[in-house]
Design an enzyme around this catalytic site. Structure first.
Site, PDB file in Angstrom:
ATOM      1  N   PHE A 147      48.233  33.223  85.183  1.00 42.65           N
ATOM      2  CA  PHE A 147      48.707  33.166  86.572  1.00 42.65           C
ATOM      3  C   PHE A 147      50.205  32.886  86.665  1.00 42.65           C
ATOM      4  O   PHE A 147      50.829  33.181  87.671  1.00 42.65           O
ATOM      5  CB  PHE A 147      47.928  32.082  87.350  1.00 42.65           C
ATOM      6  CG  PHE A 147      48.435  30.679  87.112  1.00 42.65           C
ATOM      7  CD1 PHE A 147      49.491  30.172  87.864  1.00 42.65           C
ATOM      8  CD2 PHE A 147      47.892  29.874  86.112  1.00 42.65           C
ATOM      9  CE1 PHE A 147      49.976  28.887  87.644  1.00 42.65           C
ATOM     10  CE2 PHE A 147      48.366  28.602  85.888  1.00 42.65           C
ATOM     11  CZ  PHE A 147      49.420  28.109  86.649  1.00 42.65           C
ATOM     12  N   LYS A 171      44.112  43.302  83.102  1.00 41.90           N
ATOM     13  CA  LYS A 171      43.245  42.359  83.830  1.00 41.90           C
ATOM     14  C   LYS A 171      44.135  41.178  84.185  1.00 41.90           C
ATOM     15  O   LYS A 171      44.381  40.301  83.379  1.00 41.90           O
ATOM     16  CB  LYS A 171      42.095  41.921  82.916  1.00 41.90           C
ATOM     17  CG  LYS A 171      40.823  41.480  83.614  1.00 41.90           C
ATOM     18  CD  LYS A 171      40.968  40.346  84.610  1.00 41.90           C
ATOM     19  CE  LYS A 171      41.108  38.984  83.984  1.00 41.90           C
ATOM     20  NZ  LYS A 171      41.437  37.928  84.960  1.00 41.90           N
ATOM     21  N   GLU A 174      43.080  36.048  88.166  1.00 41.23           N
ATOM     22  CA  GLU A 174      42.384  36.123  89.458  1.00 41.23           C
ATOM     23  C   GLU A 174      43.037  35.193  90.480  1.00 41.23           C
ATOM     24  O   GLU A 174      42.698  35.214  91.656  1.00 41.23           O
ATOM     25  CB  GLU A 174      40.892  35.810  89.284  1.00 41.23           C
ATOM     26  CG  GLU A 174      40.551  34.386  88.867  1.00 41.23           C
ATOM     27  CD  GLU A 174      40.685  34.130  87.363  1.00 41.23           C
ATOM     28  OE1 GLU A 174      41.486  34.829  86.694  1.00 41.23           O
ATOM     29  OE2 GLU A 174      40.029  33.201  86.863  1.00 41.23           O
ATOM     30  N   SER A 224      45.724  30.134  78.193  1.00 41.17           N
ATOM     31  CA  SER A 224      45.573  28.827  77.537  1.00 41.17           C
ATOM     32  C   SER A 224      45.027  29.001  76.116  1.00 41.17           C
ATOM     33  O   SER A 224      44.377  30.013  75.804  1.00 41.17           O
ATOM     34  CB  SER A 224      44.630  27.958  78.360  1.00 41.17           C
ATOM     35  OG  SER A 224      43.416  28.643  78.550  1.00 41.17           O
ATOM     36  N   CYS A 279      55.106  28.280  80.152  1.00 43.34           N
ATOM     37  CA  CYS A 279      54.715  27.982  78.765  1.00 43.34           C
ATOM     38  C   CYS A 279      55.935  27.602  77.932  1.00 43.34           C
ATOM     39  O   CYS A 279      55.804  27.077  76.842  1.00 43.34           O
ATOM     40  CB  CYS A 279      54.020  29.179  78.142  1.00 43.34           C
ATOM     41  SG  CYS A 279      55.134  30.551  77.940  1.00 43.34           S
ATOM     42  N   GLU A 379      48.615  19.497  77.099  1.00 42.17           N
ATOM     43  CA  GLU A 379      49.461  20.275  78.007  1.00 42.17           C
ATOM     44  C   GLU A 379      49.060  19.907  79.437  1.00 42.17           C
ATOM     45  O   GLU A 379      47.914  20.126  79.841  1.00 42.17           O
ATOM     46  CB  GLU A 379      49.242  21.777  77.783  1.00 42.17           C
ATOM     47  CG  GLU A 379      50.172  22.631  78.623  1.00 42.17           C
ATOM     48  CD  GLU A 379      49.838  24.119  78.581  1.00 42.17           C
ATOM     49  OE1 GLU A 379      48.675  24.471  78.835  1.00 42.17           O
ATOM     50  OE2 GLU A 379      50.741  24.911  78.306  1.00 42.17           O
TER      51      GLU A 379
HETATM   52  P1  NAD Z   1      43.829  30.852  81.450  1.00 36.92           P
HETATM   53  O1  NAD Z   1      43.601  30.816  79.983  1.00 36.92           O
HETATM   54  O2  NAD Z   1      42.965  30.033  82.328  1.00 36.92           O
HETATM   55  O3  NAD Z   1      43.691  32.361  81.988  1.00 36.92           O
HETATM   56  C1  NAD Z   1      44.390  33.428  81.404  1.00 36.92           C
HETATM   57  C2  NAD Z   1      43.622  34.724  81.618  1.00 36.92           C
HETATM   58  O4  NAD Z   1      42.370  34.626  80.942  1.00 36.92           O
HETATM   59  C3  NAD Z   1      43.303  35.014  83.082  1.00 36.92           C
HETATM   60  O5  NAD Z   1      43.438  36.396  83.293  1.00 36.92           O
HETATM   61  C4  NAD Z   1      41.871  34.551  83.236  1.00 36.92           C
HETATM   62  O6  NAD Z   1      41.152  35.299  84.191  1.00 36.92           O
HETATM   63  C5  NAD Z   1      41.284  34.795  81.859  1.00 36.92           C
HETATM   64  N1  NAD Z   1      40.259  33.800  81.483  1.00 36.92           N
HETATM   65  C6  NAD Z   1      40.168  32.518  81.900  1.00 36.92           C
HETATM   66  N2  NAD Z   1      39.139  31.889  81.291  1.00 36.92           N
HETATM   67  C7  NAD Z   1      38.573  32.804  80.480  1.00 36.92           C
HETATM   68  C8  NAD Z   1      37.477  32.762  79.579  1.00 36.92           C
HETATM   69  N3  NAD Z   1      36.767  31.649  79.400  1.00 36.92           N
HETATM   70  N4  NAD Z   1      37.176  33.881  78.886  1.00 36.92           N
HETATM   71  C9  NAD Z   1      37.897  35.005  79.051  1.00 36.92           C
HETATM   72  N5  NAD Z   1      38.954  35.100  79.883  1.00 36.92           N
HETATM   73  C10 NAD Z   1      39.298  34.026  80.593  1.00 36.92           C
HETATM   74  O7  NAD Z   1      45.377  30.515  81.661  1.00 36.92           O
HETATM   75  P2  NAD Z   1      46.160  30.306  83.025  1.00 36.92           P
HETATM   76  O8  NAD Z   1      45.738  29.023  83.642  1.00 36.92           O
HETATM   77  O9  NAD Z   1      46.115  31.540  83.834  1.00 36.92           O
HETATM   78  O10 NAD Z   1      47.665  30.177  82.473  1.00 36.92           O
HETATM   79  C11 NAD Z   1      48.227  28.966  82.044  1.00 36.92           C
HETATM   80  C12 NAD Z   1      48.131  28.842  80.550  1.00 36.92           C
HETATM   81  O11 NAD Z   1      48.738  29.968  79.923  1.00 36.92           O
HETATM   82  C13 NAD Z   1      48.907  27.631  80.026  1.00 36.92           C
HETATM   83  O12 NAD Z   1      48.153  27.054  78.986  1.00 36.92           O
HETATM   84  C14 NAD Z   1      50.197  28.231  79.494  1.00 36.92           C
HETATM   85  O13 NAD Z   1      50.822  27.482  78.491  1.00 36.92           O
HETATM   86  C15 NAD Z   1      49.699  29.525  78.950  1.00 36.92           C
HETATM   87  N6  NAD Z   1      50.757  30.508  78.833  1.00 36.92           N
HETATM   88  C16 NAD Z   1      51.172  30.833  77.583  1.00 36.92           C
HETATM   89  C17 NAD Z   1      52.200  31.741  77.423  1.00 36.92           C
HETATM   90  C18 NAD Z   1      52.665  32.105  76.041  1.00 36.92           C
HETATM   91  O14 NAD Z   1      53.383  33.081  75.929  1.00 36.92           O
HETATM   92  N7  NAD Z   1      52.287  31.401  75.006  1.00 36.92           N
HETATM   93  C19 NAD Z   1      52.803  32.333  78.536  1.00 36.92           C
HETATM   94  C20 NAD Z   1      52.330  31.980  79.797  1.00 36.92           C
HETATM   95  C21 NAD Z   1      51.303  31.066  79.940  1.00 36.92           C
END
Ligand code: NAD
Length: 492
Positions: A147, A171, A174, A224, A279, A379
């Site tokens: 997000f 994808k 959401e 994450s 991140c 985090e």
């Molecule tokens: P998230 O992991 O909750 O969601 C990321 C994506 O995965 C979304 O599209 C979501 O719909 C999907 N998703 C969520 N749970 C899932 C599951 N159990 N199985 C399959 N798909 C799933 O992350 P977020 O809250 O959207 O973003 C924040 C996180 O992303 C933080 O931990 C941040 O550090 C990390 N991040 C990392 C980078 C990087 O380059 N390392 C960059 C941006 C954000």
């Protein structure tokens, strides 16, 4: 209900399963986002497969031309994209614009398709024998994005996937899915053939269906670490090429010789910008003397107390809202945990003045944080900065290296010798020297280490080209005579 974007157009979903999209500045639900049905996923796959067949044999110049046109439209529509990001994510308009620019940087890099896809040719590896490489497309690639950067991260993925001759299914998160739809509109306005990029919304079920689908060849994930690990393992088990980027806890080491005004200014932006939801944010500062810690706190604390908090579409706002009510609850929970653990809460964001509605909280600053505390290990992903006081440089370095996350880090110093040593020995993927947020430019590669990334290749830059293409190596002979009959391996 928001549409998907399939086969070149916005299409309404038939799904009965959906989730709410909030405006974080008011807390209101502004849309419902559908979670794609199995039929919708299959349609996206079929259209991508068809698009790939034609697109993979287009000329490199044609692919580059699409990227030039896309880049121009992104430039023209930056404000419209930024408004959507502010509406659904909450970050300020200026910050949203900056994040789009970091995405456009990669589109500009993708405009170099003809050059980027050149490969090596060796003439006369044997008599009349040449050896050369072809960089070919993989087929259908899938990108799952978080997000916190609704435009930048997708733009770090599909421009490179597309110039390598692939079709792509995105994808988006959401929580803020509308930006992905506008990006897709712009790619088609730029002239993309139907089905080249499809945007399919969904939750875990949709993600699992996409990453395990037999026709999907590569999966790029950002989010994450727990989800990244799951994606990496499942997609690998299904024999996909996969890269998965995860969470972070980035440290900024401030040495005694640093320019403290400069360091404090940089830390304020890096710790609290985008409400700490980056991140590459800096949620941890480590000093090597009490004198430097005290001097930094003198600069950070009053500024953090005075941030103007409000909606991201107000020009005066410094700190926008967090993205969801859950994020807000998590930050509040960690403030309680930190106090219980014995850290000193010098600035308590819960006491800040901010609008009543929406997911707002002020900036917080903890001093006297120690490595075993949860507020240091986990985090938090909010506007919370922890100060750790190390007795010396070696201890500070050992703390950074022992942390399970390894995305980014920064050092502030005027000593070339210390900066050089730090860059060489720190176990982190991206390092800033007097630069607080060392996100590499588009033509270099982005990627963390340790529990922050799974897979061998980073995002964008040369790794992006390698990730989205497969190398075929040809050994070719055009002799006048015939092959000599032989049972030993050919040598030259
Ligand atoms: P998230 O992991 O909750 O969601 C990321 C994506 O995965 C979304 O599209 C979501 O719909 C999907 N998703 C969520 N749970 C899932 C599951 N159990 N199985 C399959 N798909 C799933 O992350 P977020 O809250 O959207 O973003 C924040 C996180 O992303 C933080 O931990 C941040 O550090 C990390 N991040 C990392 C980078 C990087 O380059 N390392 C960059 C941006 C954000």
């Amino acid at each position: 209900m928001l549409p998907h974007h399939i086969n070149g157009q916005r299409v309404m979903s038939q799904s009965t399963s959906h989730g709410p999209v909030h405006n974080p500045a008011t807390g209101e639900i502004i849309h419902q986002v559908p979670f794609a049905t199995p039929v919708e996923i299959e349609t996206a796959i079929e259209t991508a497969e068809k698009a790939h067949r034609e697109w993979s044999i287009t000329s490199l110049a044609e692919r580059a031309r699409l990227m030039f046109a896309f880049k121009n439209l992104l430039d023209k529509n930056t404000d419209a994209l930024a408004e959507l990001i502010t509406l659904e994510h909450g970050k300020t308009h200026a910050d949203a614009r900056a994040s789009i620019q970091r995405g456009i940087d990669v589109v500009e890099y993708a405009c170099g398709a003809p050059n980027l896809l050149k490969s090596a040719y060796s003439e006369r590896v044997g008599r009349d024998v040449d050896c050369y490489g072809l960089r070919q497309s993989l087929g259908i690639c899938v990108g799952i994005t978080p997000f916190n950067f609704p435009a930048m991260i997708p733009l770090w993925m599909y421009p490179l996937a597309l110039i390598c001759g692939n079709a792509f299914i995105h994808k988006p998160s959401e929580k803020d899915p509308s930006t992905a739809l506008l990006l897709a509109d712009l790619l088609y306005e730029a002239g993309a053939p139907k089905g080249l990029l499809n945007v399919v919304h969904g939750d875990k079920t949709v993600v699992d269906a996409l990453i395990c689908h037999p026709k999907v060849k590569a999966v790029s994930f950002v989010g994450s670490s727990t989800v990244a690990e799951h994606i990496y393992q499942s997609a690998s088990l299904h024999n996909k090429r996969v890269q998965a980027f995860g969470s972070a806890k980035n440290h900024c080491l401030v040495m005694d010789d640093a320019d403290l005004d400069d360091a404090a200014n940089a830390i304020l932006g890096a710790a609290y910008g985008s409400c700490g939801q980056r991140c590459m944010a800096i949620p941890v500062v480590v000093t090597v003397s009490d004198k430097t810690a005290d001097a930094l706190i003198q600069r950070l604390a009053p500024a953090a107390r005075d941030f103007i908090i409000g909606p991201g579409n107000n020009d005066k706002t410094v700190l926008g809202p967090l993205n969801t009510a859950e994020s807000l609850a998590r930050v509040q929970k960690y403030l309680d945990i930190g106090v219980k653990e014995g850290a000193k809460l010098i600035v308590d964001g819960r006491k800040a003045t901010h609008p009543k509605e929406g997911f707002f909280i002020g900036a917080s600053l903890f001093d006297a944080v120690t490595p075993e505390m949860a507020i240091y290990q986990d985090e938090i992903f909010g506007p919370v900065l922890c100060i750790l006081r190390a007795p010396d440089y070696e201890t500070a370095l050992s703390w950074i290296n022992a942390h399970r996350y390894g995305n980014g880090t920064a050092i502030f110093t005027q000593s070339g010798e210390i900066a050089h040593d730090f860059a060489a020995r720190v176990q982190i993927g991206m390092v800033g020297i007097n630069v607080p947020i060392p996100v590499p430019v588009g033509y270099h590669t982005f990627g963390g280490w340790k529990y922050s990334a799974f897979g061998d290749l980073g995002l964008h830059g040369p790794d992006g080209i390698q990730f989205y293409s497969q190398l075929k190596t040809i050994t070719s002979r055009w002799p006048k005579g015939r092959n000599v009959h032989g049972f030993t391996l050919p040598t030259h």
